[in-house]
Design a protein around this motif. Structure first.
Motif, mmCIF file in Angstrom:
data_model
loop_
_atom_site.group_PDB
_atom_site.id
_atom_site.type_symbol
_atom_site.label_atom_id
_atom_site.label_comp_id
_atom_site.label_asym_id
_atom_site.label_seq_id
_atom_site.Cartn_x
_atom_site.Cartn_y
_atom_site.Cartn_z
ATOM 1 N N LYS A 1 0.973 -1.155 0.324
ATOM 2 C CA LYS A 1 0.006 0.056 -0.010
ATOM 3 C C LYS A 1 0.850 1.237 0.079
ATOM 4 C CE LYS A 1 -3.774 0.265 2.296
ATOM 5 N NZ LYS A 1 -4.681 0.328 3.524
ATOM 6 N N ALA B 1 -2.265 -6.437 -10.403
ATOM 7 C CA ALA B 1 -3.132 -5.291 -10.429
ATOM 8 C C ALA B 1 -4.428 -5.340 -9.629
ATOM 9 C CB ALA B 1 -3.355 -5.185 -11.978
ATOM 10 N N ALA B 2 -4.995 -6.646 -9.543
ATOM 11 C CA ALA B 2 -6.014 -6.966 -8.714
ATOM 12 C C ALA B 2 -5.782 -6.734 -7.532
ATOM 13 C CB ALA B 2 -6.698 -8.266 -8.929
ATOM 14 N N ILE C 1 -3.455 -4.637 -6.130
ATOM 15 C CA ILE C 1 -3.339 -3.105 -5.820
ATOM 16 C C ILE C 1 -4.834 -2.615 -5.446
ATOM 17 C CG2 ILE C 1 -2.561 -0.983 -6.732
ATOM 18 C CD1 ILE C 1 -0.416 -2.736 -5.397
ATOM 19 N N LYS C 2 -5.597 -3.163 -6.773
ATOM 20 C CA LYS C 2 -7.048 -2.218 -6.637
ATOM 21 C C LYS C 2 -7.718 -2.792 -5.449
ATOM 22 C CE LYS C 2 -11.236 -2.172 -9.720
ATOM 23 N NZ LYS C 2 -11.616 -2.763 -10.937
ATOM 24 N N PHE C 3 -7.631 -3.941 -4.957
ATOM 25 C CA PHE C 3 -8.322 -4.352 -3.968
ATOM 26 C C PHE C 3 -8.000 -3.857 -2.488
ATOM 27 C CE2 PHE C 3 -8.737 -7.222 -0.218
ATOM 28 C CZ PHE C 3 -10.070 -7.719 -0.155
ATOM 29 N N MET D 1 -6.318 -0.927 -2.327
ATOM 30 C CA MET D 1 -6.658 0.666 -2.177
ATOM 31 C C MET D 1 -8.203 0.872 -1.987
ATOM 32 S SD MET D 1 -3.982 2.344 -2.690
ATOM 33 C CE MET D 1 -2.981 0.808 -1.836
ATOM 34 N N LYS D 2 -9.335 -0.052 -2.668
ATOM 35 C CA LYS D 2 -10.508 0.322 -2.283
ATOM 36 C C LYS D 2 -11.109 -0.369 -0.946
ATOM 37 C CE LYS D 2 -12.653 0.458 -6.998
ATOM 38 N NZ LYS D 2 -13.879 -0.141 -7.964
#
Length: 209
Positions: A162, A198-199, A201-203, A205-206
Motif C-alpha cells: 500500500k 493489479a487486482a 493493488i486495486k483491492f 486501495m478500495k
C-alpha cells in the motif's frame, strides 16, 4: 581498570566518526579497528580479537544479522551490540536468535550507549522494550482484511504494498530474500482470491472485493 577493546562496524563515515568521538572520552574503552562491511569485520575480528563489536544491522557484502550469526558461531565470547535505525519487532527478535547481546537504536544518546555497553560487558543483555501485539493486528483502514486470516508477516507485506514499495525495497526493509517476499505476496493473493498484482493493488486501495 580493564580496557574494553571495541571494533565498530558501519558503512557510514560520519556516524563512525561521531561514535569514535563519544567513546574516546570514556575511560576503559579503546576502539581498536573500524570495519565498513560484514566481510571486513570478520577478518578484523580474527586479527584483533575484540571484547565487543558495535555492529550496524544494514551493511554491504554481509549484513549485520548474518555477521553476528557467524561471529557467535566462531567467537562466542565476543559481545555484540547491534546498531540500527529500525525499531521493528522482527529485526530485534532475529538479532536475539542470532546471539546478539544488545540492540541499540542509532538515535540513542550517549548515556544510553554507555549503559548498553556496561550491561552487555557485565554479562547481561539489553534490547528495546516491545509492546505485546496480537498476531492479527489491523489499523482501522485495513479492518476489511480481518476475515482473510492473514499472518503478521502478510499484514506487513500488505502495508508495504500500500505504501508503494517494490519487492526489492520490501526485501531490503524486512531483511528477507526477494523469493520470500514473492512467496508472501502469492499467499496473500491466494487468501484474497485475486488473480493478478493489479487486482491486488486495486483491492487494497478500495478496501473491498
Amino acid at each position: 581498570m580493564e580496557t574494553t577493546k571495541i571494533i565498530i562496524a558501519d558503512d557510514h563515515t560520519l556516524f563512525i566518526n561521531g561514535l569514535q568521538l563519544l567513546l574516546r572520552e570514556e575511560p576503559g574503552i579503546e576502539v581498536i579497528a573500524i570495519a565498513n562491511n560484514g566481510k571486513e569485520l570478520i577478518s578484523l575480528i580474527i586479527q584483533q580479537q575484540p571484547d565487543l563489536v558495535l555492529l550496524d544491522i544494514n551493511m554491504p557484502l554481509m549484513n549485520g544479522l548474518d555477521a553476528v550469526h557467524q561471529i557467535k558461531q566462531t567467537f562466542s565470547a565476543i559481545k555484540v551490540i547491534m546498531l540500527s535505525t529500525y525499531h521493528e519487532d522482527h529485526l530485534i527478535e532475529r538479532a536475539k536468535q542470532y546471539g546478539a547481546n544488545g540492540y541499540l537504536l542509532k538515535n540513542s544518546n550517549k548515556s544510553e550507549l554507555m549503559k548498553t555497553i556496561s550491561l552487555v560487558m557485565s554479562g547481561k543483555t539489553c534490547f528495546p522494550y516491545r509492546l505485546p501485539r496480537a498476531e492479527n493486528t489491523f489499523n482501522n483502514s485495513d479492518a476489511f482484511l480481518r476475515p482473510f486470516n492473514l499472518t503478521k508477516r502478510e499484514i506487513e507485506i500488505v502495508e508495504l504494498i500500500k505504501d508503494g514499495l517494490s519487492n526489492h525495497q520490501m526485501a531490503e526493509k524486512l531483511f528477507l530474500s526477494i523469493f520470500t517476499i514473492e512467496t508472501h505476496r502469492k499467499n496473500v493473493m491466494q487468501k484474497l482470491q485475486l488473480k493478478s498484482p493489479a487486482a491486488l493493488i486495486k483491492f487494497l486501495m478500495k478496501g473491498e472485493p
